[in-house]
Scaffold this active site. Structure first.
Site, PDB file in Angstrom:
ATOM      1  N   ASP A 153      -7.196  16.685   5.511  1.00  0.00           N
ATOM      2  CA  ASP A 153      -6.991  15.514   6.244  1.00  0.00           C
ATOM      3  C   ASP A 153      -5.956  15.873   7.371  1.00  0.00           C
ATOM      4  O   ASP A 153      -6.098  16.302   8.513  1.00  0.00           O
ATOM      5  CB  ASP A 153      -6.697  14.370   5.598  1.00  0.00           C
ATOM      6  CG  ASP A 153      -6.334  13.176   6.142  1.00  0.00           C
ATOM      7  OD1 ASP A 153      -6.918  12.997   7.664  1.00  0.00           O
ATOM      8  OD2 ASP A 153      -5.930  11.985   5.767  1.00  0.00           O
ATOM      9  N   LYS A 188     -10.961  11.217  12.024  1.00  0.00           N
ATOM     10  CA  LYS A 188     -10.332  10.064  12.491  1.00  0.00           C
ATOM     11  C   LYS A 188     -10.188  10.064  13.823  1.00  0.00           C
ATOM     12  O   LYS A 188      -9.257  11.149  14.341  1.00  0.00           O
ATOM     13  CB  LYS A 188      -9.098  10.138  11.702  1.00  0.00           C
ATOM     14  CG  LYS A 188      -9.138  10.065  10.200  1.00  0.00           C
ATOM     15  CD  LYS A 188      -7.659   9.778   9.624  1.00  0.00           C
ATOM     16  CE  LYS A 188      -7.760   9.835   7.935  1.00  0.00           C
ATOM     17  NZ  LYS A 188      -6.548   9.882   7.165  1.00  0.00           N
ATOM     18  N   GLU A 223     -14.310   5.424   4.687  1.00  0.00           N
ATOM     19  CA  GLU A 223     -13.460   4.848   3.995  1.00  0.00           C
ATOM     20  C   GLU A 223     -12.856   3.537   4.749  1.00  0.00           C
ATOM     21  O   GLU A 223     -11.588   3.314   4.787  1.00  0.00           O
ATOM     22  CB  GLU A 223     -12.278   5.735   3.726  1.00  0.00           C
ATOM     23  CG  GLU A 223     -11.604   6.353   4.549  1.00  0.00           C
ATOM     24  CD  GLU A 223     -10.314   7.247   4.188  1.00  0.00           C
ATOM     25  OE1 GLU A 223     -10.385   7.602   3.047  1.00  0.00           O
ATOM     26  OE2 GLU A 223      -9.614   7.642   5.123  1.00  0.00           O
ATOM     27  N   LYS A 259     -10.508   5.527  -3.751  1.00  0.00           N
ATOM     28  CA  LYS A 259      -9.835   6.629  -3.511  1.00  0.00           C
ATOM     29  C   LYS A 259      -8.474   6.250  -3.994  1.00  0.00           C
ATOM     30  O   LYS A 259      -7.885   5.468  -3.661  1.00  0.00           O
ATOM     31  CB  LYS A 259      -9.791   6.933  -2.122  1.00  0.00           C
ATOM     32  CG  LYS A 259      -8.584   7.556  -1.358  1.00  0.00           C
ATOM     33  CD  LYS A 259      -8.970   8.157  -0.019  1.00  0.00           C
ATOM     34  CE  LYS A 259      -7.899   8.170   1.007  1.00  0.00           C
ATOM     35  NZ  LYS A 259      -8.202   8.746   2.175  1.00  0.00           N
ATOM     36  N   ASP A 281      -6.130  11.341  -2.832  1.00  0.00           N
ATOM     37  CA  ASP A 281      -5.380  11.705  -1.709  1.00  0.00           C
ATOM     38  C   ASP A 281      -3.992  11.797  -1.930  1.00  0.00           C
ATOM     39  O   ASP A 281      -3.314  11.012  -2.083  1.00  0.00           O
ATOM     40  CB  ASP A 281      -5.661  10.564  -0.464  1.00  0.00           C
ATOM     41  CG  ASP A 281      -5.158  11.448   0.742  1.00  0.00           C
ATOM     42  OD1 ASP A 281      -4.473  12.426   0.814  1.00  0.00           O
ATOM     43  OD2 ASP A 281      -5.265  10.686   1.896  1.00  0.00           O
ATOM     44  N   GLU A 303      -7.935  15.145  -1.682  1.00  0.00           N
ATOM     45  CA  GLU A 303      -7.612  15.241  -0.243  1.00  0.00           C
ATOM     46  C   GLU A 303      -6.263  15.814   0.179  1.00  0.00           C
ATOM     47  O   GLU A 303      -5.288  15.167  -0.698  1.00  0.00           O
ATOM     48  CB  GLU A 303      -7.852  13.699   0.506  1.00  0.00           C
ATOM     49  CG  GLU A 303      -7.356  13.563   1.963  1.00  0.00           C
ATOM     50  CD  GLU A 303      -7.700  12.236   2.466  1.00  0.00           C
ATOM     51  OE1 GLU A 303      -8.662  11.635   1.631  1.00  0.00           O
ATOM     52  OE2 GLU A 303      -7.303  11.807   3.294  1.00  0.00           O
ATOM     53  N   HIS A 320       0.936  -1.323  -0.330  1.00  0.00           N
ATOM     54  CA  HIS A 320      -0.004  -0.127   0.127  1.00  0.00           C
ATOM     55  C   HIS A 320       0.991   1.386  -0.126  1.00  0.00           C
ATOM     56  O   HIS A 320       1.411   1.569   0.959  1.00  0.00           O
ATOM     57  CB  HIS A 320      -0.847  -0.085   1.278  1.00  0.00           C
ATOM     58  CG  HIS A 320      -2.125   0.733   1.073  1.00  0.00           C
ATOM     59  ND1 HIS A 320      -2.991   0.573   0.372  1.00  0.00           N
ATOM     60  CD2 HIS A 320      -2.253   2.009   1.651  1.00  0.00           C
ATOM     61  CE1 HIS A 320      -4.210   1.396   0.613  1.00  0.00           C
ATOM     62  NE2 HIS A 320      -3.490   2.362   1.332  1.00  0.00           N
ATOM     63  N   LYS A 338      -4.441   7.004  -4.168  1.00  0.00           N
ATOM     64  CA  LYS A 338      -3.359   7.481  -3.600  1.00  0.00           C
ATOM     65  C   LYS A 338      -2.363   7.903  -4.504  1.00  0.00           C
ATOM     66  O   LYS A 338      -1.774   7.139  -5.256  1.00  0.00           O
ATOM     67  CB  LYS A 338      -2.582   6.653  -2.580  1.00  0.00           C
ATOM     68  CG  LYS A 338      -3.573   5.874  -1.455  1.00  0.00           C
ATOM     69  CD  LYS A 338      -4.353   6.981  -0.322  1.00  0.00           C
ATOM     70  CE  LYS A 338      -3.275   7.296   0.822  1.00  0.00           C
ATOM     71  NZ  LYS A 338      -4.286   8.054   1.631  1.00  0.00           N
TER      72      LYS A 338
HETATM   73  C1  MUC Z   1      -4.913   9.085   4.821  1.00  0.00           C
HETATM   74  O1  MUC Z   1      -4.264   9.695   4.783  1.00  0.00           O
HETATM   75  O2  MUC Z   1      -6.188   9.009   4.242  1.00  0.00           O
HETATM   76  C2  MUC Z   1      -6.376   6.415   4.776  1.00  0.00           C
HETATM   77  C3  MUC Z   1      -6.559   5.542   3.597  1.00  0.00           C
HETATM   78  C4  MUC Z   1      -5.244   5.061   3.036  1.00  0.00           C
HETATM   79  O3  MUC Z   1      -4.961   4.450   2.240  1.00  0.00           O
HETATM   80  O4  MUC Z   1      -4.361   5.807   3.689  1.00  0.00           O
HETATM   81  C5  MUC Z   1      -5.110   6.496   4.933  1.00  0.00           C
HETATM   82  C6  MUC Z   1      -4.683   7.770   5.252  1.00  0.00           C
HETATM   83 MG    MG Z   2      -5.500  11.175   3.941  1.00  0.00          MG
END
Ligand code: MUC
Ligand code: MG
Length: 376
Positions: free
Chosen positions: A252, A276, A330, A169, A200, A226, A24, A171
């Site tokens: 975030d 969170k 999420e 989502k 994000d 994000e 990840h 990354k």
């Molecule tokens: C974040 O920064 O949102 C949430 C899902 C993911 O893949 O990373 C986290 C942290």
């Molecule tokens: Mg985030």
């Protein structure tokens, strides 16, 4: 009597490492296992409660690592609660704040265990203690983060076919912006009309890069962006948000406590905020951040840090109680782990994650699994 019975008798913390089904990748780190601190708290009446503090690749997503969380719980936070009636949640939070600056993930896991233990004593779900539930399930997205678009399309197709997730989502920020844009173009093309995409950046871009790239994200149909810029740069978030062609922005890492939320609201720097427990120091803190956002007309998004079903269940108890959760949540975390830590994992079906039934946070720690994944 109940008062004496609810006294906190002991607090135990355990570091666990649970492998993930795939790598990840985020802008600041890449993980093949998730590390948590599990807090088990016992009351004088014999009831127990649990809480979970999640991290992402050591102290890289935020300043807390599991090693630091455990040390601070054992040395400072647990002693501050021993003897306190566990139902004095606000007093407990004040004691934790007096015992340690920030350390919000450590506080969140400890406070969650209080709510769980009290809920089990009274036979009521944590949501009831937070205002009562307004929903039984929450739409849940899946995060694409291998960095390989072919793999990501295949993964998304699998989730769509299984009716598990229809929002994804992505990354971004681990590679050059142009490479991410090319990757997103492939994903958007492959999933067009069948899935909603958000991204994000985990603070990866500077303002200039964001000015160049945000309109391109809007053109690709990206519904939400994000934390495109560093957490400290609230000014840039506000300026970007004021530009025509900028998609909605999700705060975030720039919002930990309610004071941060107020600053973001006053600067008109976000359209939505990711809630969170690790950021807000617990369930009460999460509700306070949510209240400031609501007062400013900023929408709520149910954030995660790849929690197991234990941490996710605690979040769902709080998410169930906010009036509007416009962006869903999420909490796909339980499904990216090779195994879970609870006896009955959360239920995912029809693009929703379901609030577990039962007292406290609604899930029970599996002691065999705790031992199996405990460090040492
Ligand atoms: C974040 O920064 O949102 C949430 C899902 C993911 O893949 O990373 C986290 C942290
Ligand atoms: Mg985030």
């Amino acid at each position: 009597d109940l008062r004496r019975d609810l006294a906190v008798q002991s607090v135990r913390s355990t570091i666990v490492d649970v492998p993930t089904v795939r790598q990840h990748k985020l802008s600041q780190t890449s993980v093949a296992a998730q590390s948590y601190v599990i807090v088990e708290l016992r009351l004088a009446n014999g009831a127990t409660g649990i809480g979970e503090a999640a991290t992402l690749g050591g102290p890289r997503w935020s300043e807390e690592s599991v090693e630091a969380i455990k040390a601070n719980i054992d040395t400072y936070l647990a002693p501050a609660l021993i003897g306190l009636p566990a139902d004095r949640f606000e007093a407990a939070a004040a004691r934790l704040d007096a015992a340690a600056k920030r350390n919000n993930a450590a506080k969140a896991a400890t406070e969650t265990a209080l709510f769980d233990a009290v809920g089990r004593t009274l036979g009521v779900p944590t949501a009831l203690l937070l205002g009562g539930k307004v929903r039984d399930s929450v739409p849940v997205l899946w995060t694409l983060a291998s960095g390989d678009p072919a793999q990501e399309i295949e993964e998304a197709e699998g989730k769509l076919a299984a009716r598990l997730h229809d929002t994804f989502k992505v990354k971004i920020g681990a590679q050059a912006p142009e490479a991410d844009l090319a990757r997103l173009r492939r994903l958007a093309g492959a999933l067009e009309g069948r899935a909603r995409l958000i991204v994000d950046a985990n603070q990866a871009w500077d303002e200039t890069t964001a000015v160049r790239c945000l309109p391109q994200l809007a053109e690709l149909g990206i519904a939400l962006v994000e934390q495109p810029v560093p957490a400290w740069n609230i000014g840039a978030m506000a300026r970007l948000r004021a530009r025509p062609g900028t998609p909605p922005l999700l705060a975030d890492e720039c919002v930990f406590d309610a004071h941060d939320m107020l600053a973001v609201a006053q600067a008109a720097a976000a359209d939505a905020v990711s809630l969170k427990l690790v950021k807000h120091a617990g369930l009460l803190g999460l509700k306070k951040v949510a209240a400031v956002a609501e007062a400013a007309g900023i929408a709520l998004y149910g954030g995660c840090l790849l929690e197991s079903s234990a941490g996710a269940a605690a979040h769902l108890q709080a998410f169930a109680t906010v009036r509007e959760l416009a962006w869903g949540c999420e909490h796909f975390g339980p499904q990216i782990l090779v195994d879970d830590l609870v006896e009955e994992p959360l239920r995912f079906a029809d693009f929703q994650v379901h609030l577990p039934q039962g007292p406290g946070i609604g899930v029970t720690l599996d002691q065999d699994k705790l031992r199996r994944y405990a460090r040492d």
